[in-house]
Design a protein around this motif. Structure first.
Motif, mmCIF file in Angstrom:
data_model
loop_
_atom_site.group_PDB
_atom_site.id
_atom_site.type_symbol
_atom_site.label_atom_id
_atom_site.label_comp_id
_atom_site.label_asym_id
_atom_site.label_seq_id
_atom_site.Cartn_x
_atom_site.Cartn_y
_atom_site.Cartn_z
ATOM 1 N N VAL A 197 1.395 -17.859 20.288
ATOM 2 C CA VAL A 197 2.843 -17.911 20.306
ATOM 3 C C VAL A 197 3.353 -16.688 19.564
ATOM 4 O O VAL A 197 2.991 -16.437 18.419
ATOM 5 C CB VAL A 197 3.361 -19.201 19.643
ATOM 6 C CG1 VAL A 197 4.882 -19.179 19.564
ATOM 7 C CG2 VAL A 197 2.876 -20.417 20.414
ATOM 8 N N CYS A 198 4.158 -15.941 20.250
ATOM 9 C CA CYS A 198 4.697 -14.724 19.674
ATOM 10 C C CYS A 198 5.663 -15.079 18.533
ATOM 11 O O CYS A 198 6.598 -15.853 18.737
ATOM 12 C CB CYS A 198 5.407 -13.960 20.784
ATOM 13 S SG CYS A 198 6.383 -12.592 20.225
ATOM 14 N N PRO A 199 5.433 -14.550 17.346
ATOM 15 C CA PRO A 199 6.289 -14.916 16.211
ATOM 16 C C PRO A 199 7.681 -14.295 16.273
ATOM 17 O O PRO A 199 8.556 -14.659 15.486
ATOM 18 C CB PRO A 199 5.516 -14.389 14.988
ATOM 19 C CG PRO A 199 4.550 -13.403 15.513
ATOM 20 C CD PRO A 199 4.336 -13.679 16.974
ATOM 21 N N ASN A 200 7.889 -13.409 17.195
ATOM 22 C CA ASN A 200 9.201 -12.792 17.311
ATOM 23 C C ASN A 200 10.137 -13.602 18.201
ATOM 24 O O ASN A 200 11.284 -13.832 17.856
ATOM 25 C CB ASN A 200 9.058 -11.363 17.844
ATOM 26 C CG ASN A 200 10.355 -10.586 17.751
ATOM 27 O OD1 ASN A 200 10.880 -10.379 16.658
ATOM 28 N ND2 ASN A 200 10.879 -10.168 18.888
ATOM 29 N N CYS A 201 9.637 -14.060 19.331
ATOM 30 C CA CYS A 201 10.504 -14.786 20.268
ATOM 31 C C CYS A 201 10.079 -16.249 20.425
ATOM 32 O O CYS A 201 10.748 -17.008 21.109
ATOM 33 C CB CYS A 201 10.517 -14.090 21.630
ATOM 34 S SG CYS A 201 8.933 -14.166 22.490
ATOM 35 N N HIS A 202 8.961 -16.609 19.801
ATOM 36 C CA HIS A 202 8.470 -17.991 19.820
ATOM 37 C C HIS A 202 8.129 -18.492 21.219
ATOM 38 O O HIS A 202 8.167 -19.683 21.484
ATOM 39 C CB HIS A 202 9.465 -18.937 19.132
ATOM 40 C CG HIS A 202 9.801 -18.483 17.742
ATOM 41 N ND1 HIS A 202 8.903 -18.544 16.700
ATOM 42 C CD2 HIS A 202 10.913 -17.903 17.239
ATOM 43 C CE1 HIS A 202 9.474 -18.041 15.616
ATOM 44 N NE2 HIS A 202 10.679 -17.641 15.905
#
Ligand code: ZN
Length: 98
Positions: free
Chosen positions: A55-60
């Protein structure tokens, strides 16, 4: 030893022996964001850690399997802090990495 690219000496003095793991994952570079140095690798996403999803921590949002993306970690705190970002999200990300 930091690798700073030295134009002028092509395949310069900093040649390092082939590291299979590194080649598989991609070329590592370092980037500074707000004074924090991150180690960054772009991966093809083709690595078969099949059970993993990120899961991308920037856009979730999730990163699809096989999707080229960016892996980054805090150079000081080490590889345990690494996170997987969409390539565009990494560019937009300003830290800090939690
Ligand atoms: Zn993202």
């Amino acid at each position: 030893m930091k690798s700073r690219r030295n134009r002028g000496s092509k395949w310069g003095a900093e040649f390092q022996p082939l590291d299979l793991e590194r080649v598989r994952i991609g070329v590592k570079r370092t980037e500074l964001k707000r004074g924090v140095e991150y180690s960054v690798q772009t991966t093809s996403g083709a690595r078969a850690d099949d059970d993993k999803s990120w899961v991308c921590p920037n856009c979730h949002l999730g990163i699809a399997k096989g999707q080229s993306h960016t892996v980054a970690w805090d150079s000081v705190r080490g590889v345990d802090t690494r996170r997987h970002f969409h390539n565009a999200c990494w560019k937009a990300f300003q830290g800090p990495l939690l």
